[in-house]
Design a protein around this motif. Structure first.
Motif, mmCIF file in Angstrom:
data_model
loop_
_atom_site.group_PDB
_atom_site.id
_atom_site.type_symbol
_atom_site.label_atom_id
_atom_site.label_comp_id
_atom_site.label_asym_id
_atom_site.label_seq_id
_atom_site.Cartn_x
_atom_site.Cartn_y
_atom_site.Cartn_z
ATOM 1 N N LEU A 33 -1.171 -5.644 8.106
ATOM 2 C CA LEU A 33 -1.321 -7.015 7.870
ATOM 3 C C LEU A 33 -0.432 -7.982 8.321
ATOM 4 O O LEU A 33 -0.551 -9.143 8.404
ATOM 5 C CB LEU A 33 -1.601 -7.359 6.472
ATOM 6 C CG LEU A 33 -2.891 -6.767 5.963
ATOM 7 C CD1 LEU A 33 -2.932 -7.052 4.310
ATOM 8 C CD2 LEU A 33 -4.128 -7.494 6.404
ATOM 9 N N GLY A 34 0.990 -7.180 8.896
ATOM 10 C CA GLY A 34 1.912 -8.023 9.446
ATOM 11 C C GLY A 34 3.150 -7.897 9.032
ATOM 12 O O GLY A 34 4.040 -8.527 9.515
ATOM 13 N N SER A 93 -2.143 -5.904 -1.940
ATOM 14 C CA SER A 93 -2.005 -5.710 -3.435
ATOM 15 C C SER A 93 -3.387 -6.059 -3.811
ATOM 16 O O SER A 93 -3.930 -5.130 -4.903
ATOM 17 C CB SER A 93 -1.186 -6.525 -4.320
ATOM 18 O OG SER A 93 0.107 -6.300 -4.125
ATOM 19 N N ARG A 94 -4.008 -7.121 -3.442
ATOM 20 C CA ARG A 94 -5.475 -7.594 -3.952
ATOM 21 C C ARG A 94 -6.298 -6.323 -3.429
ATOM 22 O O ARG A 94 -7.448 -6.141 -4.119
ATOM 23 C CB ARG A 94 -5.695 -8.973 -3.151
ATOM 24 C CG ARG A 94 -4.929 -9.937 -4.139
ATOM 25 C CD ARG A 94 -5.389 -11.521 -3.317
ATOM 26 N NE ARG A 94 -6.498 -11.978 -4.037
ATOM 27 C CZ ARG A 94 -6.878 -13.261 -3.925
ATOM 28 N NH1 ARG A 94 -6.014 -14.234 -3.193
ATOM 29 N NH2 ARG A 94 -7.699 -13.759 -4.365
ATOM 30 N N GLU A 102 2.236 0.462 1.692
ATOM 31 C CA GLU A 102 3.604 0.034 2.432
ATOM 32 C C GLU A 102 2.734 -0.168 3.857
ATOM 33 O O GLU A 102 2.925 -1.143 4.564
ATOM 34 C CB GLU A 102 4.391 1.068 2.227
ATOM 35 C CG GLU A 102 5.362 0.724 1.079
ATOM 36 C CD GLU A 102 6.451 1.875 0.964
ATOM 37 O OE1 GLU A 102 7.225 1.852 -0.042
ATOM 38 O OE2 GLU A 102 6.473 2.824 1.662
ATOM 39 N N GLU A 103 1.875 0.844 4.127
ATOM 40 C CA GLU A 103 1.070 0.768 5.645
ATOM 41 C C GLU A 103 0.393 -0.269 5.575
ATOM 42 O O GLU A 103 0.102 -0.738 6.800
ATOM 43 C CB GLU A 103 0.653 2.214 5.889
ATOM 44 C CG GLU A 103 1.581 3.550 6.120
ATOM 45 C CD GLU A 103 2.435 2.999 7.183
ATOM 46 O OE1 GLU A 103 2.046 2.578 8.188
ATOM 47 O OE2 GLU A 103 3.939 3.696 7.175
ATOM 48 N N ILE A 133 -0.261 6.544 -2.919
ATOM 49 C CA ILE A 133 -0.633 5.313 -3.102
ATOM 50 C C ILE A 133 0.387 4.075 -2.635
ATOM 51 O O ILE A 133 0.029 3.063 -2.059
ATOM 52 C CB ILE A 133 -1.179 4.748 -4.707
ATOM 53 C CG1 ILE A 133 -2.240 5.744 -5.150
ATOM 54 C CG2 ILE A 133 -1.442 3.394 -4.752
ATOM 55 C CD1 ILE A 133 -2.572 5.928 -6.535
ATOM 56 N N LYS A 134 1.621 4.541 -2.924
ATOM 57 C CA LYS A 134 2.631 3.784 -2.503
ATOM 58 C C LYS A 134 2.783 3.678 -0.915
ATOM 59 O O LYS A 134 2.934 2.396 -0.433
ATOM 60 C CB LYS A 134 4.062 4.242 -3.150
ATOM 61 C CG LYS A 134 5.096 3.267 -2.899
ATOM 62 C CD LYS A 134 6.304 3.842 -3.628
ATOM 63 C CE LYS A 134 7.689 3.149 -3.319
ATOM 64 N NZ LYS A 134 8.245 3.237 -1.929
#
Length: 447
Positions: free
Chosen positions: A87-88, A293-294, A81-82, A76-77
């Protein structure tokens, strides 16, 4: 939010991963196949999905992950991160010239993307940062767009430069720059014409402005609800015009949201802001880590804190703390806290940013109208009653209920809730006084 369906699917996949004590390579690959399908269903570009899954898989099947004590959490981590990278990586700010010079921004996009409203939102955002923006009506094809810009500019307290619909957009832009130079404006924002689709005439008009004026930032406004089309539009504008960044609108809508996950990867251009509502204040800086995160159901506490601090008055907070400690908290203070919640977007918006709340709220109807009814009840009280809640007896309650147009049971419920809240807040303040620190962020009292 746009990613609710995707978020729910990903959370279910991750729940399965966390439920296993040990993971095999096959477990990871099976889970990532499900992630791949969830992303494709969310309208994420298939090439972007392919590269994303490949990157995650390469890292997730490593020996250090599979043999760790919490392999599910490690996967999940890695996904998180990916996704941040997709997203930039990190937030990109709008590039502005020094305040002593004029920054010229050209806004562009298709008709219906919310460009004119977003232009006014951006002007308001820059004004709050200490800049002196000037909005320029360059959409000569839709008189309604000129009127809309003027109305929104007035609401934002920002000047609008217009020459009507009889002049070329380039000439309007040139005249606006002269006007800005003479009158001390340091940001000029051109609201250009939109079209129903990308066409040559539209591009030529924009290219003419760009080749004759020193445009510092070309910003594309894209409707997130158009899904994959949003990616295609972004790519077209970038290829033919060259854009410096994107503002995504309608991310609060019921849409699959894949555009946000694709635009950065396809165009190489950053998402600068996200439109999260129809109000002129509903424009948020785009933070890849917070958005990831969202999407993954981890909440967005930092944005919630930003929203609260935008409404935060340190002197008022200090006075409120003093009142609570001395049990002087009254209905005027309660009303003030309710207004803060409204300015932050309402209870649903606040709760959706708390970790794990998105899925729980899916089938729960939050009665935002209850706030309005509570306001009506408090406004029906006299000044004396608001300042001294203890004097509210049965006859006063009946009068208050009649004035607010509600049943007396609602007044009783509010009075009871208020009394309980006062006691709870006094206890919390006492506990914080023993070990708490002044200046720590707090949500509005009672919510």
């Amino acid at each position: 939010m746009a990613f609710d369906n995707l978020s729910e699917k990903l959370q279910n996949i991750f729940k399965g991963l966390k439920g296993k004590g040990r993971l095999t390579e096959a477990d990871v690959k099976t889970a990532l196949r499900e992630v791949k399908m969830a992303l494709l269903e969310a309208d994420v570009n298939f090439k972007v999905v392919k590269n994303f899954i490949s990157s995650v898989q390469e890292r997730a099947v490593g020996q250090d992950v599979l043999t760790s004590l919490t392999p599910g959490q490690m996967v999940i981590k890695i996904v998180n991160e990916e996704m941040v990278n997709l997203l930039g990586g990190s937030a990109v700010e709008l590039q502005l010239m020094p305040p002593s010079e004029i920054t010229l921004i050209m806004m562009c996009g298709l008709q219906g993307a919310g460009k004119t409203t977003t232009t006014a939102k951006l002007a308001g955002k820059l004004k709050s940062k200490g800049r002196k923006p000037l909005l320029v009506a360059c959409d000569i094809y839709r008189p309604a767009a000129i009127d809309q810009l003027k109305i929104n500019g007035e609401k934002q307290g920002v000047s609008v430069f217009s020459m009507g619909d009889k002049h070329k957009p380039l000439n309007i832009a040139k005249a606006a720059m002269e006007h800005a130079s003479k009158n001390g404006y340091n940001v000029v924002i051109l609201d250009t014409a939109g079209r129903l689709h990308v066409d040559e005439a539209m591009m030529e008009e924009l290219q003419e402005i760009k080749s004759n004026l020193n445009i510092h930032q070309t910003i594309l406004v894209v409707d997130a609800m158009t899904g994959q089309d949003a990616v295609n539009v972004s790519q077209n504008f970038n290829d033919k015009l060259g854009i410096d960044g994107v503002i995504l609108t309608k991310l609060d809508g019921d849409t699959r949201g894949g555009a946000a996950l694709s635009i950065r990867a396809v165009t190489g251009r950053p998402i600068l802001f996200a439109g999260m509502g129809e109000k002129l204040s509903d424009l948020e800086p785009f933070y890849p880590d917070r958005m990831a995160s969202r999407i993954l159901g981890m909440g967005d506490i930092l944005t919630l804190i930003d929203k609260a601090q935008a409404q935060f008055d340190e002197d008022k907070a200090r006075e409120m703390e003093r009142k609570i400690k001395k049990a002087e908290f009254d209905y005027n203070d309660f009303l003030e806290q309710m207004h803060q919640v409204k300015k932050m977007g309402g209870i649903s918006d606040i709760l959706s940013m708390l970790p794990g709340m998105g899925k729980q709220l899916k089938d729960v109807e939050i009665d935002e109208g209850a706030l309005s009814r509570t306001e009506a009840i408090i406004y029906s009280m006299t000044k004396e009653e608001r300042s001294n809640p203890d004097i509210i007896n049965l006859s006063r309650k009946k009068r208050i209920a009649a004035g607010a147009g509600v049943d007396i049971s609602e007044v009783n419920a509010l009075v009871k809730q208020f009394d309980q809240m006062k006691k709870m807040m006094k206890q919390m303040t006492g506990m914080m006084g023993k070990g708490g620190k002044r200046g720590r962020f707090k949500l509005p009292f009672g919510f």
